[in-house]
Design a protein around this motif. Structure first.
Motif, short mmCIF file in Angstrom:
data_model
loop_
_atom_site.label_atom_id
_atom_site.label_comp_id
_atom_site.label_asym_id
_atom_site.label_seq_id
_atom_site.Cartn_x
_atom_site.Cartn_y
_atom_site.Cartn_z
N ILE A 96 0.75 -1.06 -0.14
CA ILE A 96 0.02 0.02 -0.04
C ILE A 96 0.91 1.36 -0.03
CG2 ILE A 96 -1.80 1.28 1.16
CD1 ILE A 96 -2.62 -1.30 2.35
N SER A 97 0.66 2.18 -0.81
CA SER A 97 1.24 3.36 -0.90
C SER A 97 0.31 4.56 -0.77
CB SER A 97 2.05 3.59 -2.29
OG SER A 97 2.62 4.99 -2.31
N PRO A 98 0.48 5.53 0.02
CA PRO A 98 -0.38 6.65 0.76
C PRO A 98 -0.09 7.90 -0.57
CG PRO A 98 1.48 6.65 2.17
CD PRO A 98 1.64 5.53 1.22
N VAL A 99 1.07 7.64 -1.44
CA VAL A 99 1.37 8.99 -2.24
C VAL A 99 1.36 8.37 -3.73
CG1 VAL A 99 2.44 10.07 -0.31
CG2 VAL A 99 3.78 8.31 -1.78
N GLN A 100 1.03 9.32 -4.65
CA GLN A 100 0.93 9.04 -5.92
C GLN A 100 2.18 8.64 -6.42
OE1 GLN A 100 -0.30 12.43 -8.34
NE2 GLN A 100 -0.41 11.34 -10.41
N GLN A 101 3.31 9.10 -5.94
CA GLN A 101 4.55 8.74 -6.44
C GLN A 101 4.95 7.21 -6.26
OE1 GLN A 101 4.22 11.17 -4.58
NE2 GLN A 101 4.98 13.11 -5.46
N GLY A 102 4.20 6.57 -5.37
CA GLY A 102 4.57 5.18 -4.94
C GLY A 102 3.39 4.17 -5.82
N PHE A 103 2.40 4.67 -6.35
CA PHE A 103 1.43 3.93 -6.97
C PHE A 103 1.98 2.83 -8.09
CE2 PHE A 103 -2.38 7.28 -6.48
CZ PHE A 103 -1.97 6.98 -5.01
N SER A 104 2.95 3.31 -8.93
CA SER A 104 3.48 2.57 -9.87
C SER A 104 4.29 1.31 -9.19
CB SER A 104 4.42 3.32 -10.90
OG SER A 104 5.39 3.78 -10.09
N THR A 105 4.95 1.54 -8.32
CA THR A 105 5.65 0.50 -7.53
C THR A 105 4.64 -0.50 -6.79
OG1 THR A 105 7.75 1.86 -7.06
CG2 THR A 105 7.47 0.08 -5.68
N GLN A 106 3.72 0.06 -6.13
CA GLN A 106 2.92 -0.69 -5.52
C GLN A 106 2.22 -1.77 -6.51
OE1 GLN A 106 -0.66 1.54 -3.21
NE2 GLN A 106 -1.82 0.72 -5.09
N ASN A 107 1.65 -1.17 -7.67
CA ASN A 107 1.17 -2.20 -8.45
C ASN A 107 2.10 -3.23 -9.09
OD1 ASN A 107 -1.24 -0.54 -8.17
ND2 ASN A 107 -0.89 0.82 -9.86
N LYS A 108 3.05 -2.67 -9.26
CA LYS A 108 4.12 -3.64 -9.81
C LYS A 108 4.24 -4.93 -8.87
CE LYS A 108 9.13 -3.79 -11.09
NZ LYS A 108 10.23 -2.97 -11.30
N TRP A 109 4.68 -4.52 -7.48
CA TRP A 109 4.90 -5.39 -6.55
C TRP A 109 3.81 -6.24 -6.30
CZ3 TRP A 109 8.09 -2.35 -2.26
CH2 TRP A 109 9.34 -1.90 -2.85
N ASN A 110 2.45 -5.74 -6.04
CA ASN A 110 1.34 -6.48 -5.99
C ASN A 110 1.11 -7.37 -7.24
OD1 ASN A 110 0.59 -5.45 -3.44
ND2 ASN A 110 -0.64 -3.76 -4.30
N ASN A 111 1.42 -7.04 -8.42
CA ASN A 111 1.02 -7.99 -9.39
C ASN A 111 2.36 -9.14 -9.59
OD1 ASN A 111 -1.24 -6.84 -10.27
ND2 ASN A 111 -0.08 -5.17 -11.35
N ASN A 112 3.37 -8.82 -9.04
CA ASN A 112 4.30 -9.96 -8.87
C ASN A 112 4.23 -10.97 -7.61
OD1 ASN A 112 6.67 -11.40 -9.02
ND2 ASN A 112 7.91 -9.61 -9.67
N ARG A 113 3.39 -11.95 -7.79
CA ARG A 113 3.23 -12.90 -6.38
C ARG A 113 4.71 -13.32 -5.95
NH1 ARG A 113 -0.82 -11.34 -4.10
NH2 ARG A 113 -0.49 -13.28 -2.81
N ALA A 114 5.49 -13.65 -6.90
CA ALA A 114 6.77 -14.42 -6.51
C ALA A 114 7.61 -13.42 -5.54
CB ALA A 114 7.58 -14.72 -7.74
N TYR A 115 7.36 -12.06 -5.95
CA TYR A 115 8.25 -11.10 -5.23
C TYR A 115 7.62 -10.82 -3.95
CZ TYR A 115 10.17 -6.40 -3.87
OH TYR A 115 10.91 -5.48 -3.33
N LEU A 116 6.06 -10.86 -3.82
CA LEU A 116 5.37 -10.63 -2.76
C LEU A 116 5.53 -11.83 -1.82
CD1 LEU A 116 3.41 -8.64 -1.62
CD2 LEU A 116 1.64 -10.15 -2.82
N GLU A 117 5.48 -12.82 -2.22
CA GLU A 117 5.86 -14.14 -1.39
C GLU A 117 7.28 -14.08 -0.76
OE1 GLU A 117 4.56 -17.32 -3.42
OE2 GLU A 117 2.58 -16.97 -3.67
N GLY A 118 7.91 -13.54 -1.70
CA GLY A 118 9.46 -13.49 -1.12
C GLY A 118 9.66 -12.63 0.24
N ARG A 119 8.83 -11.52 0.10
CA ARG A 119 8.73 -10.63 1.35
C ARG A 119 7.83 -11.00 2.39
NH1 ARG A 119 12.48 -9.97 -1.43
NH2 ARG A 119 13.51 -8.08 -2.40
N ASN A 120 7.27 -12.28 2.31
CA ASN A 120 6.10 -12.74 3.27
C ASN A 120 6.80 -12.91 4.55
OD1 ASN A 120 4.00 -13.60 4.57
ND2 ASN A 120 3.38 -15.20 3.21
#
Length: 333
Positions: free
Chosen positions: A147-171
């Motif tokens: 979750i990003s509270p600022v517009q500058q972080g939206f692209s990174t937020q979406n990128k990471w949320n769509n990458n399940r392997a990356y997300l699970e790696g940070r679980n």
């Protein structure tokens, strides 16, 4: 992302049962008299490790950390920290581009950690990123999404949320479960690396004199759970035994003492031993004259010294009298 893996030795004296572990990774950019990269580790809000890019090494900030690991361990952690420094140097540059900052002093910080209750087993954790002191990105552990509270972080937020392997790696959910199940394990949120956190007790048998009770003293152990019992001819013995409470030491380890009253005759007829059990380890001390530490030896040595001084004084006085007598005799001639 490479991460610094650090030993956790943790206990809360003021708030029993609830504990916390936190790490702060901070990168700085711009003309400022401050290290470009720092790592600070806190255990129950106590500062226990530190690294900065100026001194280029990870150092312990508590005595128990210094005693637990040798030079090779700290060299390895320093190398890992140096690699993490390079990652954060890139992170702050990316953040500056997102916020369209090309000059001035700026900061990028990663904060993560966990809290758990050793009595209830309840756990919680967090992972947050910030830029210039404001929230930039955080990980929702319940929903497992960024979750990003600022517009500058939206692209990174979406990128990471769509990458399940990356997300699970940070679980870090598995890490929290492991911490709940066993204190003596630390699963690093970014690395899944485990270290033992147990410190064995040092056990001594103490006695003031041959007629005094014998104390079995266990100290310097962590965590606090320990049992101290007496055995008589291989059987548990509870007669004339006093057990103290578990007390904290200044270095945040613990101590516990059990005292037994036994006569010299009973000691000759039976075998008494103190058994200390801690984290699956058993330490046994048999009551023998050789094993018991006492100040009787010091008393004997003191007595010998006093006797020697008295003898020297007597000899000196006798010599003086003889000398005076001889002088008187010489005067008469």
């Amino acid at each position: 992302m490479r991460a610094v893996v650090l030993l956790l030795l943790e206990v809360t004296l003021a708030c029993a049962g609830t504990h916390s572990l936190k790490y702060f990774f901070t990168a700085v950019s711009g003309d400022i008299d401050f290290p470009e990269f720092t790592i600070v580790g806190l255990v129950d809000e106590e500062h226990f490790i530190y690294f900065d890019s100026n001194m280029k090494k990870v150092v312990p900030k508590t005595e128990w950390m210094k005693q637990k690991e040798g030079a090779d361990y700290w060299d390895t952690q320093s190398q890992l920290a140096a690699g993490t420094h390079q990652v954060f140097r890139n992170n702050i540059q990316v953040a500056k581009e997102k916020f369209n900052h090309s000059t001035g002093v700026h900061t990028f910080q990663l904060t993560y950690g966990c809290e758990w209750d050793d009595q209830t087993g309840a756990t919680d954790g967090f992972r947050q990123e910030g830029y210039d002191g404001e929230d930039f990105m955080s990980l929702d552990l319940k929903e497992m999404r960024w979750i990003s509270p600022v517009q500058q972080g939206f692209s990174t937020q979406n990128k990471w949320n769509n990458n399940r392997a990356y997300l699970e790696g940070r679980n870090i959910t598995s890490a929290l479960s492991a911490l709940s199940a066993a204190w003596r394990k630390q699963v690093h949120p970014l690395g899944i690396i485990v270290f033992s956190l147990s410190v064995s007790p040092q056990v001594s048998l103490l006695q003031k004199s041959s007629s005094s009770p014998v104390s079995c003293h266990a100290t310097g152990f962590y965590p606090s759970g320990v049992t101290v019992t007496w055995m008589r001819n291989g059987q548990e013995h509870h007669t004339d035994v006093d057990l103290s409470e578990t007390l904290p030491n200044e270095d945040r380890t613990f101590q516990k003492t059990s005292t037994i009253r036994v006569t010299p005759i009973e000691l000759k007829k039976n075998q008494y031993s103190c058994v200390v059990k801690h984290q699956g380890e058993t330490i046994r001390k048999i009551l023998t004259e050789k094993e018991i530490r006492t100040n009787r030896g010091d008393s004997v040595r003191s007595g010998i010294i006093v006797f020697a001084v008295v003898v020297l004084v007597v000899i000196g006085v006798a010599g003086y009298i003889v000398c005076q007598k001889k002088r008187g005799e010489d005067g008469q001639l």
